[in-house]
Design a protein around this motif. Structure first.
Motif, mmCIF file in Angstrom:
data_model
loop_
_atom_site.group_PDB
_atom_site.id
_atom_site.type_symbol
_atom_site.label_atom_id
_atom_site.label_comp_id
_atom_site.label_asym_id
_atom_site.label_seq_id
_atom_site.Cartn_x
_atom_site.Cartn_y
_atom_site.Cartn_z
ATOM 1 N N ALA A 42 0.906 -1.336 0.110
ATOM 2 C CA ALA A 42 -0.302 -0.166 0.107
ATOM 3 C C ALA A 42 0.285 1.119 0.157
ATOM 4 O O ALA A 42 2.148 1.551 0.667
ATOM 5 N N GLY A 49 1.893 1.288 3.631
ATOM 6 C CA GLY A 49 1.689 0.162 4.609
ATOM 7 C C GLY A 49 2.100 -1.016 4.722
ATOM 8 O O GLY A 49 1.883 -1.444 3.562
ATOM 9 N N LYS A 102 2.982 -4.830 5.179
ATOM 10 C CA LYS A 102 1.811 -5.394 5.070
ATOM 11 C C LYS A 102 2.353 -7.209 6.235
ATOM 12 O O LYS A 102 3.472 -7.871 5.606
ATOM 13 N N LEU A 159 2.250 1.818 9.572
ATOM 14 C CA LEU A 159 1.820 2.618 8.669
ATOM 15 C C LEU A 159 3.478 4.172 8.300
ATOM 16 O O LEU A 159 4.099 4.147 9.951
ATOM 17 N N LEU A 182 -1.496 -0.265 11.861
ATOM 18 C CA LEU A 182 -2.553 -1.515 10.498
ATOM 19 C C LEU A 182 -2.376 -3.037 10.293
ATOM 20 O O LEU A 182 -1.848 -3.470 11.043
ATOM 21 N N VAL A 233 -2.665 -5.463 5.168
ATOM 22 C CA VAL A 233 -3.839 -4.280 3.893
ATOM 23 C C VAL A 233 -3.004 -4.518 2.900
ATOM 24 O O VAL A 233 -1.335 -4.635 2.756
ATOM 25 N N ASP A 288 -3.723 -2.806 -0.053
ATOM 26 C CA ASP A 288 -3.757 -0.878 -0.850
ATOM 27 C C ASP A 288 -4.321 -0.074 0.228
ATOM 28 O O ASP A 288 -4.999 -0.278 1.253
ATOM 29 N N GLY A 289 -4.172 1.205 -0.090
ATOM 30 C CA GLY A 289 -5.101 2.153 0.734
ATOM 31 C C GLY A 289 -5.141 3.627 -0.220
ATOM 32 O O GLY A 289 -4.293 3.811 -1.056
ATOM 33 N N VAL A 334 -8.240 2.155 4.303
ATOM 34 C CA VAL A 334 -7.311 0.700 3.741
ATOM 35 C C VAL A 334 -8.240 -0.732 3.585
ATOM 36 O O VAL A 334 -9.112 -0.835 3.748
#
Length: 345
Positions: free
Chosen positions: A164, A177, A179, A186, A207, A210, A212-213, A224
């Motif tokens: 992200a 972001g 993963k 973040l 976070l 995620v 994507d955001g 997100v």
């Protein structure tokens, strides 16, 4: 070059993924078809060259056009897709950069430039640096070649996998972001990116997992998404606030992308795969994305269309489906890692 795993591990991962995915199809309710009444509707990406759409960004100067790119093994290309037809209306070839490694995200900044995040790491954080590419959004939609700037990125607390990348529409600051099941976060970039040195990104918030955001066009919300969740957070003082609000994101399998429409009236959710569908989810309150996309406040809903009590408008148990989906996701991740594991450069 991709290295294939030993046959035993490979077979086990594939069988496990297939078996659990089949269970998901049986147990999960059908996700409702989302479309904003009188507003944006979804579309299907028809270009056969786009098989792993991993990011979306709504154009500001070309109404109804969305920028996307493939995940990996495609080349230095970014595609403009017309949502009215699903057809590609421009392919931009980037020069002045190295060979893209694992492109995962795209975002449009307030400077009118597109930022492309070559930030993936399928070995879960073994590359000591990743890259961001930047180029001005073309004023004319046609196949073209542009010279892009390349920025080297490192994380303050060491390498990690990420999918992200979000550029704040007011400040122009870039965020990534990561993963990870246990250390997702973040990361905030410097006030201005430097093409001559290393840009150190520092962790500013936690976070969930995620892929994507995206910021709302007014910069007041951050949304997100992951494979089976989506949340919107109020954005204040350069940070997401609270636990966020659940969003009725559609079930899309390899769910990889999200962006707001240019007017902020809807969220657009995309996924990998040939002829992949981009689904529109209306944002209550309309422009700017200042409202929540999760339905009425007294009846919150969960990802995939489930109600807060675990039921689904399409029937079946959301709680049961979520548990199965979590298992499917784990199995699919194992298979994907085996398929896509690459030697360290």
């Amino acid at each position: 070059m991709r290295l294939l795993p030993p046959p035993t591990a490979f077979s086990a991962a594939v069988v496990s993924a297939a078996a659990v995915a089949a269970a998901v199809v049986v147990l999960l309710p059908v996700a409702p078809a989302f479309a904003a009444t009188g507003g944006p509707s979804g579309f299907t990406i028809t270009d056969p060259r786009i098989k792993e759409s991993s990011g979306l960004a709504a154009s500001r100067i070309h109404p109804g056009v969305y920028w996307t790119h493939n995940d990996s093994d495609d080349g230095p290309y970014v595609y403009a897709v017309d949502s009215a037809t699903g057809k590609t209306v421009a392919r931009v070839t980037l020069t002045g950069i190295g060979k893209p490694r694992d492109v995962e995200a795209i975002s449009l900044g307030p400077d009118g430039a597109l930022y492309v995040g070559d930030i993936g790491d399928n070995r879960d954080g073994t590359w000591d640096h990743v890259w961001i590419y930047r180029f001005q959004e073309p004023k004319q939609l046609a196949d073209t070649t542009v010279k892009a700037e390349q920025f080297t990125v490192r994380y303050e607390d060491g390498p990690r996998n990420a999918e992200a990348l979000m550029v704040h529409p007011v400040t122009g600051r870039v965020y990534i972001g990561s993963k990870s099941e246990d250390k997702g976060g973040l990361y905030e970039g410097p006030e201005k990116l430097s093409a001559s040195g290393t840009n150190v990104f520092r962790r500013v918030a936690g976070l969930p997992w995620v892929t994507d955001g995206a910021f709302s066009p007014d910069g007041k919300r951050l949304t997100v998404r992951g494979y089976f969740l989506a949340r919107t957070y109020p954005w204040k003082d350069g940070r997401p606030q609270g636990e966020g609000e659940r969003i009725d994101a559609p079930w899309q399998g390899q769910a990889e992308s999200v962006t707001y429409t240019a007017d902020g009236s809807a969220l657009m959710f995309g996924a990998e795969g040939a002829s992949s569908r981009v689904v529109a989810v209306p944002v209550p309150g309309g422009g700017g994305g200042s409202g929540t996309a999760s339905g009425a406040a007294d009846a919150p809903t969960g990802a995939g269309g489930g109600q807060a009590d675990g039921s689904s408008p399409a029937g079946g148990s959301f709680t049961k489906g979520a548990l199965v989906l979590a298992g499917a996701t784990a199995a699919l991740f194992a298979a994907k890692r085996l398929f896509r594991r690459r030697p360290k450069p």
